[in-house]
Motif scaffolding. Sequence first.
Motif, PDB file in Angstrom:
ATOM      1  N   THR A   7       0.797  -1.209   0.000  1.00  0.00           N
ATOM      2  CA  THR A   7       0.000   0.000   0.000  1.00  0.00           C
ATOM      3  C   THR A   7       0.840   1.275   0.000  1.00  0.00           C
ATOM      4  OG1 THR A   7      -0.120  -0.087   2.415  1.00  0.00           O
ATOM      5  CG2 THR A   7      -1.889  -1.151   1.188  1.00  0.00           C
ATOM      6  N   HIS A   8       2.054   1.208   0.490  1.00  0.00           N
ATOM      7  CA  HIS A   8       2.830   2.438   0.631  1.00  0.00           C
ATOM      8  C   HIS A   8       3.641   2.730  -0.622  1.00  0.00           C
ATOM      9  CE1 HIS A   8       4.774   5.730   2.677  1.00  0.00           C
ATOM     10  NE2 HIS A   8       5.946   5.285   2.287  1.00  0.00           N
ATOM     11  N   ARG A   9       3.570   3.978  -1.059  1.00  0.00           N
ATOM     12  CA  ARG A   9       4.407   4.453  -2.150  1.00  0.00           C
ATOM     13  C   ARG A   9       5.205   5.647  -1.644  1.00  0.00           C
ATOM     14  NH1 ARG A   9       3.622   0.271  -3.800  1.00  0.00           N
ATOM     15  NH2 ARG A   9       2.741  -0.437  -5.773  1.00  0.00           N
ATOM     16  N   LEU A  10       6.399   5.801  -2.166  1.00  0.00           N
ATOM     17  CA  LEU A  10       7.278   6.869  -1.714  1.00  0.00           C
ATOM     18  C   LEU A  10       6.793   8.215  -2.216  1.00  0.00           C
ATOM     19  CD1 LEU A  10      10.719   5.126  -2.336  1.00  0.00           C
ATOM     20  CD2 LEU A  10       9.615   5.509  -0.127  1.00  0.00           C
ATOM     21  N   THR A  11       6.623   9.152  -1.288  1.00  0.00           N
ATOM     22  CA  THR A  11       6.220  10.508  -1.632  1.00  0.00           C
ATOM     23  C   THR A  11       7.451  11.325  -2.027  1.00  0.00           C
ATOM     24  OG1 THR A  11       6.498  11.359   0.614  1.00  0.00           O
ATOM     25  CG2 THR A  11       4.367  10.346   0.071  1.00  0.00           C
ATOM     26  N   ARG A  12       7.225  12.566  -2.427  1.00  0.00           N
ATOM     27  CA  ARG A  12       8.342  13.439  -2.786  1.00  0.00           C
ATOM     28  C   ARG A  12       9.261  13.684  -1.593  1.00  0.00           C
ATOM     29  NH1 ARG A  12       4.259  14.116  -6.110  1.00  0.00           N
ATOM     30  NH2 ARG A  12       4.574  14.872  -8.248  1.00  0.00           N
ATOM     31  N   LEU A  13       8.690  13.865  -0.408  1.00  0.00           N
ATOM     32  CA  LEU A  13       9.515  14.039   0.789  1.00  0.00           C
ATOM     33  C   LEU A  13      10.314  12.783   1.087  1.00  0.00           C
ATOM     34  CD1 LEU A  13      10.428  15.601   3.288  1.00  0.00           C
ATOM     35  CD2 LEU A  13       8.365  14.782   4.468  1.00  0.00           C
ATOM     36  N   ASP A  14       9.685  11.616   0.920  1.00  0.00           N
ATOM     37  CA  ASP A  14      10.396  10.349   1.147  1.00  0.00           C
ATOM     38  C   ASP A  14      11.617  10.243   0.230  1.00  0.00           C
ATOM     39  OD1 ASP A  14       8.422   9.622   2.960  1.00  0.00           O
ATOM     40  OD2 ASP A  14       7.279   8.470   1.478  1.00  0.00           O
ATOM     41  N   VAL A  15      11.421  10.571  -1.039  1.00  0.00           N
ATOM     42  CA  VAL A  15      12.509  10.443  -2.014  1.00  0.00           C
ATOM     43  C   VAL A  15      13.619  11.444  -1.721  1.00  0.00           C
ATOM     44  CG1 VAL A  15      13.112  10.724  -4.450  1.00  0.00           C
ATOM     45  CG2 VAL A  15      11.028   9.499  -3.812  1.00  0.00           C
ATOM     46  N   LEU A  16      13.249  12.679  -1.424  1.00  0.00           N
ATOM     47  CA  LEU A  16      14.269  13.684  -1.101  1.00  0.00           C
ATOM     48  C   LEU A  16      15.053  13.257   0.145  1.00  0.00           C
ATOM     49  CD1 LEU A  16      15.559  16.391  -1.733  1.00  0.00           C
ATOM     50  CD2 LEU A  16      13.790  17.500  -0.347  1.00  0.00           C
ATOM     51  N   SER A  17      14.374  12.706   1.124  1.00  0.00           N
ATOM     52  CA  SER A  17      15.056  12.249   2.340  1.00  0.00           C
ATOM     53  C   SER A  17      16.006  11.104   2.040  1.00  0.00           C
ATOM     54  CB  SER A  17      14.025  11.819   3.388  1.00  0.00           C
ATOM     55  OG  SER A  17      13.255  12.914   3.823  1.00  0.00           O
ATOM     56  N   LEU A  18      15.603  10.204   1.165  1.00  0.00           N
ATOM     57  CA  LEU A  18      16.495   9.103   0.783  1.00  0.00           C
ATOM     58  C   LEU A  18      17.757   9.628   0.111  1.00  0.00           C
ATOM     59  CD1 LEU A  18      14.096   6.336  -0.590  1.00  0.00           C
ATOM     60  CD2 LEU A  18      15.655   6.117   1.356  1.00  0.00           C
ATOM     61  N   VAL A  19      17.586  10.560  -0.826  1.00  0.00           N
ATOM     62  CA  VAL A  19      18.733  11.101  -1.553  1.00  0.00           C
ATOM     63  C   VAL A  19      19.670  11.855  -0.609  1.00  0.00           C
ATOM     64  CG1 VAL A  19      19.470  12.701  -3.350  1.00  0.00           C
ATOM     65  CG2 VAL A  19      17.494  11.224  -3.741  1.00  0.00           C
ATOM     66  N   VAL A  20      19.109  12.726   0.212  1.00  0.00           N
ATOM     67  CA  VAL A  20      19.940  13.502   1.130  1.00  0.00           C
ATOM     68  C   VAL A  20      20.611  12.597   2.148  1.00  0.00           C
ATOM     69  CG1 VAL A  20      19.908  15.292   2.912  1.00  0.00           C
ATOM     70  CG2 VAL A  20      18.577  15.592   0.827  1.00  0.00           C
ATOM     71  N   GLY A  21      19.872  11.628   2.691  1.00  0.00           N
ATOM     72  CA  GLY A  21      20.450  10.717   3.660  1.00  0.00           C
ATOM     73  C   GLY A  21      21.569   9.869   3.076  1.00  0.00           C
ATOM     74  N   ALA A  22      21.470   9.561   1.784  1.00  0.00           N
ATOM     75  CA  ALA A  22      22.503   8.753   1.141  1.00  0.00           C
ATOM     76  C   ALA A  22      23.727   9.570   0.753  1.00  0.00           C
ATOM     77  CB  ALA A  22      21.925   8.055  -0.097  1.00  0.00           C
ATOM     78  N   THR A  23      23.541  10.836   0.415  1.00  0.00           N
ATOM     79  CA  THR A  23      24.679  11.652  -0.028  1.00  0.00           C
ATOM     80  C   THR A  23      25.399  12.339   1.125  1.00  0.00           C
ATOM     81  OG1 THR A  23      23.122  13.459  -0.484  1.00  0.00           O
ATOM     82  CG2 THR A  23      23.799  12.110  -2.352  1.00  0.00           C
ATOM     83  N   ILE A  24      24.707  12.534   2.242  1.00  0.00           N
ATOM     84  CA  ILE A  24      25.331  13.188   3.401  1.00  0.00           C
ATOM     85  C   ILE A  24      25.496  12.149   4.506  1.00  0.00           C
ATOM     86  CG2 ILE A  24      25.153  15.057   5.086  1.00  0.00           C
ATOM     87  CD1 ILE A  24      23.253  16.448   3.114  1.00  0.00           C
ATOM     88  N   GLY A  25      26.692  11.619   4.637  1.00  0.00           N
ATOM     89  CA  GLY A  25      26.959  10.600   5.632  1.00  0.00           C
ATOM     90  C   GLY A  25      28.061  10.998   6.582  1.00  0.00           C
ATOM     91  N   TRP A  26      28.717   9.989   7.120  1.00  0.00           N
ATOM     92  CA  TRP A  26      29.799  10.208   8.075  1.00  0.00           C
ATOM     93  C   TRP A  26      30.880  11.119   7.508  1.00  0.00           C
ATOM     94  CZ3 TRP A  26      31.403   9.746  12.922  1.00  0.00           C
ATOM     95  CH2 TRP A  26      32.766   9.703  13.182  1.00  0.00           C
ATOM     96  N   GLY A  27      31.204  10.927   6.234  1.00  0.00           N
ATOM     97  CA  GLY A  27      32.277  11.703   5.631  1.00  0.00           C
ATOM     98  C   GLY A  27      32.026  13.196   5.621  1.00  0.00           C
TER      99      GLY A  27
END
Length: 448
Positions: A7-27
């Motif tokens: 039932t769940h589909r990724l919203t625009r906020l979900d996708v932006l959060s995934l991208v930002v969370g993946a590009t901004i890490g420990w480094g």
Amino acid sequence: MRPTPGTHRLTRLDVLSLVVGATIGWGSFTLPGSRFLRTSGVVDTAIGMAVGVILMVFIQAGYHVMMRHHDDEGGEFSYAHRHLGPAAGFAVGWSLLLAYISLVSLNGTAFVLVLKRIVGDAVSLGHLYTVAGYPVYATDVAIASAIMVAFAWLNIRGLRGSSRVQNLLVIGLVVNVTVIFALMVTLVDPTPFTHTYLDGWTISWARVGSVIAIVPFLFVGFDVIPQVTRDLSFAPRRASRFAVTGIVLAGLIYTALNTLTALIFTPDQADTVTWPTGAAVQTVLGPIGLGILVIALAGAVLGGINAFILSASKLTASLATHGFLPARFHRLNPIGVYDQAVLFALAISLIAPWAGREVVNYIVNMCSVLAGVAYLSTCYISARIGVGRERTQARVGVAASAAFLLLLLVPGSPGQLGAPEFGALAMWVLAGVAVYRVRRPRESAQTS
């Protein structure tokens, strides 16, 4: 490939959060003070980051063409498989698989370091052995493993829960970094900073190039979107703006953290401090400011773990769909999750804490090459099938990808990999050749 049920589909906020969370890490919290400030200063780092962001935006243009014409999970892998054939497709998929899983491991082991920022070395108990000069402790292994298991469990329970957690982590990360930067710039006397970093400054392309060279590693997470195309609540081709937003935001955060560190430390001073960025914030804002920074750091680390477990499981499932990995990895559980693929990614990630942090760093560093291969193949295909402006931008993406690879591989270049990284790269390539030789007959039979 069939759509993922549920039932769940990724919203625009979900996708932006995934991208930002993946590009901004420990480094993003450690490289500014420990590497960029020391080797490239402030202005050259900012220039290198800006050039890298521009190049990544052109590479993203190639991904935009892919998302317009190709909606299969697996992203770059299935795109290359369709247009360049099984061998090229496997090479791209095998490259990305290690890139994703190594970043799960990097952030998992980094969570231990986050705890050390809070309670000190008391976290590390039960010395086991030393690898490449880095001590491995039983508690470090247990903590890193536990956090990776927790996020694997969260992903197995479905997208709804993991996306909600991701949104909270990323919103907290961005807000906290913005507040800290604003306070530091407002409260610190800029005179020493100006004297050290701006007076008499001249550009050094070697220093700029050393920043550009690792951009593929820094921004590898922007390509999480093609891995979740079947789970989007909107057309995949409309997701490019979120990838671009994530790339630009990551570049700004890297630059901001490097700059605020430079407000307090000269390069030589930063070289003597364990965590220069944290020490700079604590000097001006005290324990409360440091606590806010640590919360942001924890959000970056945990968001990275979550995003890359999701990406790695989707890619694993796609490789299995095409016969390159066992079929069980592309079977969905009752709530529409590739649970066996998640467990596969987790199993490989759990090896890393036992190898020691330094070995993980070697692997992550060489993953810039693997990411560059994926960028190059994607932009190359898009330059062939795109039209008009799309084709031109994708061609620039091809040139940018090739430039990244040259910076990493050509002897004497500013970003050339070291011997340990080349050794790790050779081992992964040999492992890929072995897997391809074993699995190729099944792949041929399945797709024929």
